[in-house]
Design a protein around this motif. Structure first.
Motif, short mmCIF file in Angstrom:
data_model
loop_
_atom_site.label_atom_id
_atom_site.label_comp_id
_atom_site.label_asym_id
_atom_site.label_seq_id
_atom_site.Cartn_x
_atom_site.Cartn_y
_atom_site.Cartn_z
N ILE A 163 0.86 -1.18 0.00
CA ILE A 163 0.00 0.00 0.00
C ILE A 163 0.90 1.24 0.00
CG2 ILE A 163 -1.92 -1.12 1.22
CD1 ILE A 163 -1.01 0.40 3.75
N ALA A 164 0.34 2.36 -0.43
CA ALA A 164 1.02 3.64 -0.30
C ALA A 164 0.21 4.45 0.71
CB ALA A 164 1.11 4.34 -1.65
N LEU A 165 0.77 4.71 1.86
CA LEU A 165 0.06 5.31 2.98
C LEU A 165 0.21 6.83 2.94
CD1 LEU A 165 -1.43 4.72 5.70
CD2 LEU A 165 0.83 4.71 6.77
N LEU A 176 7.05 7.22 -6.99
CA LEU A 176 7.62 6.41 -5.92
C LEU A 176 7.77 4.98 -6.42
CD1 LEU A 176 8.46 5.89 -2.96
CD2 LEU A 176 6.02 5.57 -2.44
N LEU A 177 9.01 4.52 -6.50
CA LEU A 177 9.31 3.14 -6.88
C LEU A 177 9.74 2.40 -5.63
CD1 LEU A 177 11.50 3.96 -10.01
CD2 LEU A 177 9.06 3.43 -9.98
N SER A 213 9.20 -2.41 5.85
CA SER A 213 9.48 -1.18 5.11
C SER A 213 10.16 -1.55 3.79
CB SER A 213 10.38 -0.26 5.93
OG SER A 213 9.69 0.17 7.09
N VAL A 214 9.82 -0.81 2.76
CA VAL A 214 10.35 -1.12 1.43
C VAL A 214 11.56 -0.25 1.15
CG1 VAL A 214 8.10 -1.83 0.53
CG2 VAL A 214 8.80 0.57 0.34
N ALA A 215 12.43 -0.75 0.27
CA ALA A 215 13.47 0.11 -0.31
C ALA A 215 12.76 1.00 -1.32
CB ALA A 215 14.54 -0.74 -0.97
#
Length: 199
Positions: free
Chosen positions: A4-6, A119-120, A109-111
């Motif tokens: 998800i993108a919060l 946002l990649l 958490s993503v890189a």
């Protein structure tokens, strides 16, 4: 895992921990737009005090602090301190990440690579963060600063098309044509994305 993108405007976020890694996570949240993110630290160094300012809490979060949050990153605390804090947060239905301890994480958490609104993200489900970092560095080279302007341009065009009543499939076709014409992506992708000849 479910990506998800919060939007930080609608969630209360905090980091709990001491040292450089906790401060790095706090900086990452601020860079992502979480201007109200808190840093809880019972042993903050001078850099954390200066950088966090009014957002610094000079203790680890207690029950009342946790009750006011939605998401908590626990960073660089010994496991015997991190585990009960994570359990207390989870009991209050917070999402919890204990950095580098996958069994204690509700999420990873993503890189990431940020270019304006682009946002990649890269995730290995917490299994190979070093590999995720390598892929991130590769994407940083492939997607330079110019992508911020490209996304802004397409966003402006798309807003105009929406006002004109252009359908989503037609807008997607126009975006693909622009990307192909300007060779924004690799040749294979541009060839795939370009509108197909009719007839």
């Amino acid at each position: 895992m479910i990506p998800i993108a919060l939007d930080p405007r609608f969630a209360r976020l905090a980091v709990a921990g001491n040292g450089a890694l906790a401060l790095r996570r706090f900086r990452a949240l601020r860079a992502a737009g979480a201007a109200d993110a808190l840093l809880f630290s019972d042993a903050p160094d001078d850099e954390a005090v200066t950088e966090a300012g009014d957002q610094l809490r000079r203790a680890l979060p207690g029950p009342d602090d946790l009750a006011a949050l939605h998401v908590l990153w626990i960073v660089d605390l010994p496991r015997d301190r991190a585990e009960p804090l994570a359990a207390a947060a989870r009991a209050l239905r917070l999402l919890v990440n204990v950095e580098d301890v996958p069994p204690l994480c509700d999420f990873h958490s993503v890189a990431e690579v940020r270019r304006g609104d682009l946002l990649l993200t890269i995730s290995t489900n917490g299994r190979a963060p070093g590999l995720a970092g390598m892929i991130r560095r590769n994407l940083e080279l492939r997607y330079g600063a110019e992508w911020a302007d490209r996304v802004a341009e397409i966003g402006t065009l798309r807003a105009g098309w929406q006002r004109e009543g252009i359908s989503m499939p037609e807008a997607a076709k126009r975006i693909a044509a622009i990307a192909a014409d300007r060779k924004w992506l690799c040749d294979r992708v541009c060839d795939f994305a370009a509108p197909q000849p009719q007839g």
